[in-house]
Design a protein around this motif. Structure first.
Motif, PDB file in Angstrom:
ATOM      1  N   GLY A 155       0.778  -1.241   0.000  1.00  0.00           N
ATOM      2  CA  GLY A 155       0.000   0.000   0.000  1.00  0.00           C
ATOM      3  C   GLY A 155       0.801   1.277   0.000  1.00  0.00           C
ATOM      4  O   GLY A 155       0.226   2.371  -0.021  1.00  0.00           O
ATOM      5  N   TYR A 156       2.120   1.181   0.043  1.00  0.00           N
ATOM      6  CA  TYR A 156       2.952   2.388   0.028  1.00  0.00           C
ATOM      7  C   TYR A 156       3.036   2.955  -1.391  1.00  0.00           C
ATOM      8  O   TYR A 156       3.182   2.210  -2.353  1.00  0.00           O
ATOM      9  N   LEU A 157       2.973   4.282  -1.470  1.00  0.00           N
ATOM     10  CA  LEU A 157       3.156   4.928  -2.779  1.00  0.00           C
ATOM     11  C   LEU A 157       4.396   5.818  -2.811  1.00  0.00           C
ATOM     12  O   LEU A 157       4.541   6.696  -3.660  1.00  0.00           O
ATOM     13  N   ASP A 158       5.329   5.548  -1.884  1.00  0.00           N
ATOM     14  CA  ASP A 158       6.539   6.357  -1.767  1.00  0.00           C
ATOM     15  C   ASP A 158       7.428   6.282  -3.003  1.00  0.00           C
ATOM     16  O   ASP A 158       8.300   7.142  -3.191  1.00  0.00           O
ATOM     17  N   THR A 159       7.232   5.259  -3.844  1.00  0.00           N
ATOM     18  CA  THR A 159       8.023   5.173  -5.068  1.00  0.00           C
ATOM     19  C   THR A 159       7.829   6.405  -5.936  1.00  0.00           C
ATOM     20  O   THR A 159       8.685   6.713  -6.777  1.00  0.00           O
ATOM     21  N   GLY A 160       6.727   7.125  -5.739  1.00  0.00           N
ATOM     22  CA  GLY A 160       6.531   8.376  -6.469  1.00  0.00           C
ATOM     23  C   GLY A 160       7.669   9.351  -6.239  1.00  0.00           C
ATOM     24  O   GLY A 160       8.116  10.046  -7.161  1.00  0.00           O
ATOM     25  N   GLY A 161       8.170   9.414  -5.006  1.00  0.00           N
ATOM     26  CA  GLY A 161       9.327  10.265  -4.725  1.00  0.00           C
ATOM     27  C   GLY A 161      10.588   9.734  -5.365  1.00  0.00           C
ATOM     28  O   GLY A 161      11.448  10.499  -5.814  1.00  0.00           O
ATOM     29  N   CYS A 162      10.705   8.389  -5.418  1.00  0.00           N
ATOM     30  CA  CYS A 162      11.881   7.771  -6.053  1.00  0.00           C
ATOM     31  C   CYS A 162      11.992   8.155  -7.516  1.00  0.00           C
ATOM     32  O   CYS A 162      13.102   8.267  -8.051  1.00  0.00           O
ATOM     33  N   VAL A 163      10.862   8.330  -8.176  1.00  0.00           N
ATOM     34  CA  VAL A 163      10.883   8.701  -9.595  1.00  0.00           C
ATOM     35  C   VAL A 163      11.640  10.014  -9.786  1.00  0.00           C
ATOM     36  O   VAL A 163      12.479  10.148 -10.690  1.00  0.00           O
ATOM     37  N   PHE A 164      11.393  10.979  -8.916  1.00  0.00           N
ATOM     38  CA  PHE A 164      12.037  12.286  -9.058  1.00  0.00           C
ATOM     39  C   PHE A 164      13.516  12.224  -8.670  1.00  0.00           C
ATOM     40  O   PHE A 164      14.352  12.893  -9.292  1.00  0.00           O
ATOM     41  N   VAL A 165      13.851  11.426  -7.660  1.00  0.00           N
ATOM     42  CA  VAL A 165      15.261  11.262  -7.306  1.00  0.00           C
ATOM     43  C   VAL A 165      16.010  10.590  -8.456  1.00  0.00           C
ATOM     44  O   VAL A 165      17.121  11.007  -8.825  1.00  0.00           O
ATOM     45  N   ALA A 166      15.416   9.548  -9.033  1.00  0.00           N
ATOM     46  CA  ALA A 166      16.050   8.851 -10.155  1.00  0.00           C
ATOM     47  C   ALA A 166      16.208   9.778 -11.360  1.00  0.00           C
ATOM     48  O   ALA A 166      17.231   9.736 -12.065  1.00  0.00           O
ATOM     49  N   LEU A 167      15.213  10.622 -11.611  1.00  0.00           N
ATOM     50  CA  LEU A 167      15.327  11.598 -12.700  1.00  0.00           C
ATOM     51  C   LEU A 167      16.490  12.561 -12.454  1.00  0.00           C
ATOM     52  O   LEU A 167      17.245  12.893 -13.378  1.00  0.00           O
ATOM     53  N   ALA A 168      16.626  13.014 -11.200  1.00  0.00           N
ATOM     54  CA  ALA A 168      17.723  13.929 -10.870  1.00  0.00           C
ATOM     55  C   ALA A 168      19.069  13.254 -11.112  1.00  0.00           C
ATOM     56  O   ALA A 168      19.995  13.872 -11.665  1.00  0.00           O
ATOM     57  N   ILE A 169      19.200  11.989 -10.712  1.00  0.00           N
ATOM     58  CA  ILE A 169      20.460  11.261 -10.926  1.00  0.00           C
ATOM     59  C   ILE A 169      20.723  11.078 -12.412  1.00  0.00           C
ATOM     60  O   ILE A 169      21.852  11.269 -12.887  1.00  0.00           O
ATOM     61  N   TRP A 170      19.694  10.721 -13.151  1.00  0.00           N
ATOM     62  CA  TRP A 170      19.854  10.502 -14.594  1.00  0.00           C
ATOM     63  C   TRP A 170      20.296  11.774 -15.305  1.00  0.00           C
ATOM     64  O   TRP A 170      21.194  11.759 -16.152  1.00  0.00           O
ATOM     65  N   VAL A 171      19.678  12.909 -14.945  1.00  0.00           N
ATOM     66  CA  VAL A 171      20.061  14.195 -15.540  1.00  0.00           C
ATOM     67  C   VAL A 171      21.503  14.529 -15.174  1.00  0.00           C
ATOM     68  O   VAL A 171      22.297  14.970 -16.019  1.00  0.00           O
TER      69      VAL A 171
END
Length: 726
Positions: A155-171
């Motif tokens: 039931g956790y939706l914290d992966t939504g925050g991971c998406v933005f962290v991963a985008l920052a790393i990718w950039v």
């Protein structure tokens, strides 16, 4: 020529293959999620229900009143958990319904699937060969890591925050020197967005900036070394001194601008939340969640399996020895991974499942490097044996993690996280139906237990599931306080409860539970359990009902009905007993405690601390009553002579006035001394009362009506700068 050889592919064929793998990814995501969630038969609780309920409520509000829904989202920005992370899921919920499966699928497809793709993209930045193969192999490998599934399935939706962290790393990996100026505010925005969605991603931002800073220093040292080795060329002498420092300075400025951008966005969008995050000591507030180092290391061994960590270790060691990765990208990712491990395994040590999303990317990238270094450096049968053995392990490990198997493989494989099924489902239904009939008018029901199988939230969620939306909230179970470091003494809640539900044996969070606390952090729950099972004086104000309910794991639930109100002397003696049993004062307990604070508000709602010795008190209305909370007990140290002062403010001009009474009590509940004063708008005097006597322990300040009737809402009183002179 290989199937994925990008040189030989024509553009349409690339799209076809990418589309095939994307379709496969969606298919596996939908299939696994549907089978898993459909196998569950339980009532969700605490974190497993929290964001599910909030998201469904938000979706329903958007359906009924979009303006009101947007106001709710904006208002939530000042809270620790806001509704921003639920917004992308709302269209999915409105389209496919508000079932548990619909909610979990929305998180899986909208957040988890893009996160897997981003991890593939990061892996392709690290490994400088066959980028398309690296990308899709990493994405598919992520499907074999149980912890890439379990937090979402719970039931956790914290992966939504991971998406933005991963985008920052990718950039960042595309331009580690940040030569393109627009990437600086972009990365700052992405890190701020992650923090806005879930506060704990502030630690990811710290790891990101820390890794980039360390990388800049490493580059500085390397440049210094290289320039020193070139001193034999006099014409390069100035460059040898100036260039490394200029490079370090520029990196510092750029990283500083990223941090400033993030902080500016946070202050602009959620100023109250950001100020709270910067000023509140969350380490002490959440110390109950911080496990001993040995426990957290054991827990993470269970979360992934020691075999997984062995593959990760071999993978990273191999790429260091072979120097196969892109150097700049490898340095940053390695530093980010090390800092993340230090944060979560050594400093914070939180054991909840959703915190694994900070560690899972490290494990996945390590496994990906293992497979690719094995493929590129080994030959013949050894290569295929290594890859086959590792692949077989990961498949079995995924099955062990997700399928309900009762096996003990001594941590070589991941722990078992099967679909949640309650064997006592029907008995819980009977208990909820009984409580609804017993308390049809929202009478408060104190739940003396807080474990992962029995707690107030389980009963509320069961009532929500079993009854129509317009009536589910009528079951008024009290679930706080429940954690010593975060909460307060349970006396006010117990005084207002009309019923008490006690589960024997005592129900507490266990070290082996998924939602875990460190040991001995639930004395605020245990003390109420002891009050009833040991027949304390306050328990005699309740009567044991004949009905009992048998729950799983040998738990017997009994219900008590209040037969008389608890008098002040008994309340004082009960508080003294609680303080003796709970050695350390609960984490948010102030010196003043409201004995009749509304159960529908947060702890300390009527009392706020202005400074170390000054408090503000407001007599707030009590829900479902025309009365005000008018009794405030002082728990701080006092001498034989105590003077209470403060500024009185009566907002409503039509209130006839009231009286204030200060009484002094000893720990046996005996009244030692009292003093009174009258107050109205015409008198315009300050609070000034003095009491004295031997061996006092408590002060009780009461706001009384100047007539014989109870104070009504229009007579709300504010007391500012309330102080006790000792």
């Amino acid at each position: 020529m290989g199937l994925f050889d990008v040189v030989s592919f024509k553009l349409p064929r690339k799209f076809i293959i990418d589309g095939f793998f994307l379709f496969l990814l969606v298919l596996v995501t939908v299939a696994v999620t549907s089978i898993y969630v459909s196998s569950e038969h339980t009532f969700y609780w605490w974190d497993y229900a929290g964001y599910n309920t909030a998201t469904v409520n938000t979706a329903n509000l958007f359906r009924d009143s979009p303006d009101k829904a947007w106001r709710g989202v904006i208002e939530s920005l000042s809270k620790e958990k806001n509704l921003l992370i639920s917004l992308p899921l709302v269209p999915f919920i409105l389209l496919f319904g508000e079932s548990r499966l619909s909610y979990i699928l929305s998180v899986s497809l909208i957040y988890v699937l893009p996160f897997r793709l981003l991890l593939g993209a990061i892996s392709a930045q690290l490994i400088p060969v066959y980028s398309r193969r690296v990308f899709w192999s990493t994405v598919l490998l992520s499907l074999l890591i149980p912890m890439s599934w379990i937090p979402t399935l719970r039931g956790y939706l914290d992966t939504g925050g991971c998406v933005f962290v991963a985008l920052a790393i990718w950039v960042y990996l595309q331009d580690v020197k940040l030569k393109s100026w627009w990437k600086i505010p972009l990365i700052g925005f992405l890190l701020a967005a992650a923090i806005l969605l879930r506060r704990h991603f502030a630690y990811s931002a710290i790891a990101f900036l820390g890794a980039a800073t360390l990388q800049a220093f490493i580059e500085f040292i390397v440049l210094i070394y290289r320039r020193k080795s070139a001193r034999s060329y006099p014409k390069d002498k100035d460059a040898a001194v100036q260039f490394p420092y200029r490079c370090l300075f520029e990196s510092g400025v750029k990283l500083g601008l990223i941090a400033v951008t993030s902080l500016t966005i946070l202050m602009f969008v959620a100023g109250d939340f950001t100020r709270s995050a910067l000023t509140v000591d969350y380490r002490n507030l959440y110390v109950a969640w911080s496990l001993p180092v040995n426990d957290i290391l054991t827990r993470y061994a269970d979360f992934y399996g020691l075999g997984t960590w062995l593959l990760v270790l071999i993978g990273f060691s191999a790429v260091i020895l072979t120097r196969m990765l892109v150097p700049a990208a490898a340095i940053f990712v390695s530093l980010f991974g090390v800092l993340s491990l230090v944060e979560w395994l050594l400093v914070l040590r939180y054991g909840y499942l959703h915190y694994t999303i900070h560690i899972t990317p490290i494990a996945l990238l390590g496994i990906s490097t293992f497979f690719w270094t094995t493929w590129l450096t080994l030959k013949g049968k050894v290569r295929y044996f290594m890859l086959g053995a590792a692949g077989l392990y990961l498949v079995v490990n995924a099955a062990v993690g997700l399928i309900p198997l009762k096996i003990d493989l001594s941590r070589l494989f991941v722990g078992n996280f099967p679909p949640l099924v309650r064997s006592d489902y029907d008995e819980v239904v009977k208990l909820v139906d009984f409580l609804r009939k017993l308390a049809p008018n929202e009478e408060p029901i104190y739940i003396a237990g807080a474990s992962n199988s029995f707690n107030a939230n389980i009963l509320r969620q069961a009532n929500r599931k079993l009854n129509p939306p317009e009536g589910w909230w009528k079951l008024n179970t009290i679930g706080r306080p429940q954690i010593d470091s975060r909460d307060t003494y349970p006396l006010p809640e117990l005084l207002q409860s009309q019923y008490a539900v006690v589960a024997v044996p005592f129900q507490q969070v266990l070290p082996s539970d998924e939602q875990v606390l460190r040991s001995h952090e639930q004395d605020v729950v245990k003390v109420v359990y002891d009050a009833f099972t040991q027949n304390w004086e306050i328990a005699r104000d309740f009567q044991l009902l004949p009905e009992q309910f048998k729950l799983e794991n040998g738990v017997t639930v009994s219900v008590y009905r209040r037969v008389r109100q608890t008098d002040t002397a008994t309340a004082v003696r009960t508080l003294d007993a609680m303080q003796r049993q709970i050695v350390d004062r609960p984490g948010t307990q102030l010196d003043w405690i409201s004995l009749h604070q509304s159960l529908y508000t947060s702890a300390n709602y009527s009392v706020s601390q202005e400074s170390d010795n000054l408090y503000n008190i407001v007599t707030h209305p009590i829900k479902n009553s025309q009365k005000l909370d008018t009794s405030f007990l002082y728990l701080g140290s006092i001498s034989d002579k105590a003077k209470v002062t403060g500024q009185l403010n009566l907002p409503n001009q039509q209130c006839p006035g009231f009286a204030l009474r200060l009484t002094l009590w000893d720990k046996q509940g005996k009244l030692i001394d009292s003093a009174e004063m009258a107050y109205s708008k015409k008198s315009a005097i300050g609070l000034n009362l003095l009491v004295e006597g031997k061996n006092p322990i408590y002060l009780l300040l009461e706001v009384l009506s100047s007539t014989k009737q109870d104070l009504k809402n229009q007579c709300q009183l504010k007391i500012n700068n309330l102080a006790v002179s000792r």
